[in-house]
Each structure stands twice: as C-alpha cells, then as structure tokens.
Design an enzyme around this catalytic site. Structure first.
Site, PDB file in Angstrom:
ATOM      1  N   HIS A 143       0.839  -1.203   0.000  1.00 36.20           N
ATOM      2  CA  HIS A 143       0.000   0.000   0.000  1.00 36.20           C
ATOM      3  C   HIS A 143       0.871   1.249   0.000  1.00 36.20           C
ATOM      4  CE1 HIS A 143      -2.724  -3.106   1.467  1.00 36.20           C
ATOM      5  NE2 HIS A 143      -3.732  -2.314   1.163  1.00 36.20           N
ATOM      6  N   LYS A 170      -1.036  -7.860  -4.863  1.00 39.09           N
ATOM      7  CA  LYS A 170      -1.996  -6.760  -4.663  1.00 39.09           C
ATOM      8  C   LYS A 170      -1.223  -5.447  -4.540  1.00 39.09           C
ATOM      9  CE  LYS A 170      -5.497  -5.038  -1.416  1.00 39.09           C
ATOM     10  NZ  LYS A 170      -6.189  -5.327  -0.127  1.00 39.09           N
ATOM     11  N   LYS A 315     -14.550  23.155 -20.619  1.00 39.94           N
ATOM     12  CA  LYS A 315     -15.270  23.276 -21.888  1.00 39.94           C
ATOM     13  C   LYS A 315     -14.529  24.120 -22.928  1.00 39.94           C
ATOM     14  CE  LYS A 315     -19.911  22.494 -20.078  1.00 39.94           C
ATOM     15  NZ  LYS A 315     -21.326  22.830 -20.213  1.00 39.94           N
ATOM     16  N   ASP A 352     -24.821  21.861 -25.648  1.00 46.00           N
ATOM     17  CA  ASP A 352     -25.408  22.642 -24.555  1.00 46.00           C
ATOM     18  C   ASP A 352     -26.418  23.659 -25.068  1.00 46.00           C
ATOM     19  OD1 ASP A 352     -24.238  21.530 -22.316  1.00 46.00           O
ATOM     20  OD2 ASP A 352     -22.519  22.879 -22.327  1.00 46.00           O
TER      21      ASP A 352
END
Length: 531
Positions: A143, A170, A315, A352
């Site tokens: 981890h 893992k 955007k 939009d």
C-alpha cells in the site's frame, strides 16, 4: 506516459469462486463486533458480492480461535482474512508474531485467502509452505498512501511479491492524477501472476471500475456508503446497478464525463442504462480530470475515452486538444461533447446550446399560453446570461441566434465584454446586475456553479432582483430546485430546471456517441426517479 494500448489479457481464477473469466467483487467487512460482521457478510451475499474481506483489525474485541472459527464457518461467501497493521494503513497495533499467528490460524480453520504485507511475506510464506492447503491462496499486498510510482517501479514490486511465493499480488497506490491509473492498468495487463490493482482516491475511481477490462483478479466494493474502508471505494450497489460492473469485459468501450468536479453528475445513470437497454458493450463513468491534454494523451486507445461529455472547468481548454471541431462549437468557443473516431482522432461538438435554448423557448411558450409560435419566443427579448465560461458562451450564442438581445454578467468585466462582443451584446459585472432593470419581463439564465451541491444555500443574484424577469433558468441541476429557482418562483417568474438542459443535450450526445436515436422517455423517467 502516452498512449495506453490494450493487449490480450490472461484471466486468472482460483478454485471454488463464482464467475467465469470475470473480475471478482469483494466486500470488506468493517464491523467492530462479531455480530456486526456476521450481519454484514450475509448482507454482502444478498447484494451480489462474490467474496468478503474480513478486516480483523476493525474488531474492538477479538478472541482468535472462537471468532475466526465462527466467521469462516458462517460466511456464505469465500473469505479473505486481513489483519492490517497500522504501518500499512490498518488498525492493528499489537505484536507482529501474534498477528501472523492469527493469519496462520485462519488458514488452518478453512479461510480461502489471507492478505499479508510484502514486508513480512517471505517469513510468512516460508512458515506455511509445508502445510498450505491446496485451495488456500496468499495475497501479498503493498500500500502506497502518498502517490503512484512509475509502471517500472510497480512492476518491480510485483516481481518482489512473486519471489515470496505468493499466489496473488496486490498493488494499492494513491492517484494524484487520473492518468496514474494507467500505471495500474498496465501492470494488471502485463503481470505474470494474478494481480489486484487499485489506485485510491476519487482520481483513482476508474481503476476500481475498470478492473475487469484490464484483467484484475478482484476489486472491492463497500457494503454501504458509511462502510467504506479505503478512499475512492464505491458501494457494491452502485457498481452493479449504476455501472453494470458484471458486463465489463476487455473489449468494453469506455465513455465518461471529463470535469472537475464530476461526482454530482447524473450522466452515468442515463448513459449506462441506455447502453444496457440496447446491448452496447460500453460503460460511462466520471473522469475527474485536472489536465485535459494529459488525459487524452495518456488514454489514446480507440476504446478508451471513446466518447466524452465535457463540463466545468474544461469546456474551453479542451477545445484546443481536439483534432476537429464542429463549426458551431468553434464559433461558440466551447465544447461539451467529444467523440473519438476509429482512427483515434478526437471530434468535438457543442450540444449545450440546443438543450438549454429549446428548454427556455418551451418555457416561454407555456408562459405566453402559445401552443406554437412563428419564430422563436426569444426574439426581441432581453436575455441576461450569468457567467462567461463554456456554458455561458453556449447560452449567449444560442440566444443571439434566436434574435434575443444578450447581456452577459460575469464576475470579471473583461470576460463579460469578450463574450458580449462576440454576440453583439452588452457586458456587466455581477455586482452591476443588482441595479440593472431597463425593462420588465426579461429572461435570466444562470450558467455559473453557484448553488450547486454542497453550497445549496447560495444564489448568484438577490431575490429582489428577480422581480424584473418573466423566466429564470438555472443550469445547475444538483439540486434540481436551487435557491435561485425557489426565489424566482416566489417572485412570480416561470422557471426552467437545469435538468431540462441536461436531458436535452444528452439526447444529442447519445446519438453522437452511438449513431442511435436517444431513448428520450427512458432518460426523462430516470431523471424523474432520481431527482
């Protein structure tokens, strides 16, 4: 890293597990008492998990022999026994020898898996090698709570795990950027042993959902929102019902919403239901993106980011990353819909303005009592747009095209002027708007994020200003009833919900994504059910 490419995947499966060539879905049990754990494991079985991870370090009181025997015997699902120490992010603070004794006892009592940390894996595996049951598997885990190392560094970790004699590797890292997930995907594809790969945090969410696409052995889903055991973990219910987790395969196309924030979006609800209804092998998910160019450069495979919606604040900047831009979107200067062609080229559109303007026009028709009118009811109206970002540009352009007299009000006057000049309109600051009422029955359209969850008590304009408007539209749709719209109703104005813009622009996007007609009734029903 550029150009994540997919390769053929090897699917690794252990004995006795459900599913056929599919990533297993494991639910961590984080109850603090034995009875709570027993209730949780039965609940995990009911909601569709494949296995449970019993987090012994969460138990406040623990009698190893009795409690392990009860938990393993009573579990309706295969069990992973984890006794995580504090030095790997767990809660166990006791003696290390006693901790490993518990894991060995779990093996003897019939657990299907134990999870042991890489730092002690050599000693642990050596201690059980002569009495390890045939169907018992050891997961060796690492981890990293700080970042995500390079693919090479992660590959070296997996090699170290394999050298300990583990059955499953893992790797858990922390995603500082959504492109960190590419390192996790690559290691799952290339690993020579069964591998679990997860990047924690909201930017790593896609690593959890897309584990089946890249051959991950298993991934984790929480029992409930309040039972999340790691950052970025989602619930089993959302994984199965919202994201169609069981349908994800190596060839599944990936669509999503590029933005920051993205957690509020209802788009996954609409598109995933629609994809499933017509049998499209595709998933739509939130992409929390900080750097748009880096995102598209990293995920360049034709079936990854096959199509994207684009929202705040990207955007405008995303337009610069496109290979082709629809002429209307280019004129507006903002995009909200991106399609990746089979050759990898990115083509952008703006849906939009269609969604918002048609919703506002219909609202005005209802207000005027007209079933239909010649031309647009916006013609000649004074149309005030709040905000000069991507959505503001779309609304200002759309209103001007319909013959409205556009006024742009923005926090900074320079940006308001820049947009107003493009559409032949007038510019104001938001502060000036309070005293701006040259006429009555104006139309107000909010395109800022003011009032969006979690700041639901905020509004972009004071209530008394709204008496000069006959109709108020708010692009914010979480919540549906924003404070702005509640205030507008109280002053007698007609209102148009942001959900209307969201649904109508989604019709266009779905068709651009799939070349199929949008399931309009389904979209409306879903939005109504989840308002």
């Amino acid at each position: 890293m550029e150009g994540l490419e997919l390769e053929s995947l090897n699917s690794w499966r252990g004995g006795g597990e459900v599913g056929n060539n599919a990533t297993l879905l494991c639910t961590p049990l984080v109850g603090t008492t034995l009875p709570q754990m027993l209730i949780q494991m039965r609940r995990a079985n009911e909601i569709g998990a494949d296995m449970v991870e019993i987090r012994l370090d969460y138990l406040r009181s623990f009698n190893p022999t009795h409690d392990l025997q009860t938990l393993i015997k009573e579990s309706p699902l295969p069990t992973i026994i984890t006794y995580r120490p504090t030095w790997q992010g767990g809660k166990y603070e006791g003696d290390e020898t006693k901790r490993q004794d518990v894991l060995r006892l779990a093996m003897d009592l019939g657990a299907d898996y134990v999870d042991v940390e890489l730092q002690v894996a050599n000693d642990f595996n050596s201690s059980i090698c002569k009495k390890k049951p045939h169907n018992f598997k050891v997961i060796v885990s690492s981890h990293n709570f700080h970042d995500t190392p390079s693919s090479e560094a992660i590959g070296n970790l997996v090699a170290m795990m394999q050298a300990t004699g583990c059955d499953i590797a893992k790797i858990v890292t922390t995603a500082l950027d959504i492109t960190d997930c590419a390192h996790i995907f690559q290691i799952m594809v290339h690993s020579q042993i069964p591998t679990i790969g997860i990047a924690m945090g909201e930017r790593g969410l896609i690593s959890r959902l897309l584990s089946p696409k890249f051959g991950g052995y298993l991934t984790y889903g929480a029992l409930e929102e309040d039972a999340i055991s790691a950052p970025g973990q989602m619930t089993v219910k959302n994984m199965l019902e919202l994201y169609n987790f069981r349908l994800i395969k190596p060839d599944t196309k990936v669509y999503g919403l590029v933005g920051k924030p993205v957690g509020h979006s209802k788009s996954p609800l609409l598109y995933n239901a629609a994809f499933k209804s017509v049998g499209l092998d595709a998933i739509y998910m939130p992409f929390l993106v900080d750097d748009v160019e880096k995102f598209f450069n990293t995920y360049s495979s034709p079936d990854f980011a096959s199509g994207c919606s684009c929202t705040l604040p990207h955007k405008e900047v995303a337009l610069k990353c496109m290979d082709e831009v629809d002429p209307i979107a280019k004129k507006i200067g903002a995009i909200n819909n991106i399609v990746r062609r089979p050759d990898g080229k990115l083509v952008a559109f703006n849906t939009d303005y269609v969604g918002a303007i048609t919703a506002i026009e219909d609202g005005l028709r209802v207000l005027d009592g007209a079933v239909s009118v010649d031309g647009s009811p916006l013609a000649g109206k004074m149309f005030v747009v709040l905000g000069a970002g991507g959505a503001g540009k779309s609304l200002a352009y759309g209103a001007a095209q319909k013959g409205a007299r556009v006024v742009v009000a923005n926090r900074t006057l320079d940006r308001a002027k820049e947009l107003a000049d493009k559409v032949g309109g007038k510019a104001l600051t938001l502060n000036e708007l309070e005293n701006f009422h040259p006429e009555e029955r104006m139309v107000l359209a909010n395109t800022t994020s003011v009032g969006m969850k979690p700041n639901i008590d905020q509004t972009p304009v004071p209530k008394h200003v709204l008496v000069h408007y006959c109709l108020v539209f708010d692009a914010v749709y979480t919540p549906k009833d924003t404070r702005l719209l509640r205030d507008a109703k109280q002053t007698g104005a007609a209102i148009v919900y942001g959900t209307e813009m969201m649904i109508r622009q989604a019709f266009e996007q779905y068709t651009n994504f799939t070349s199929l007609p949008a399931p309009e009734d389904m979209f409306r029903q879903l939005m109504e059910n989840h308002a």
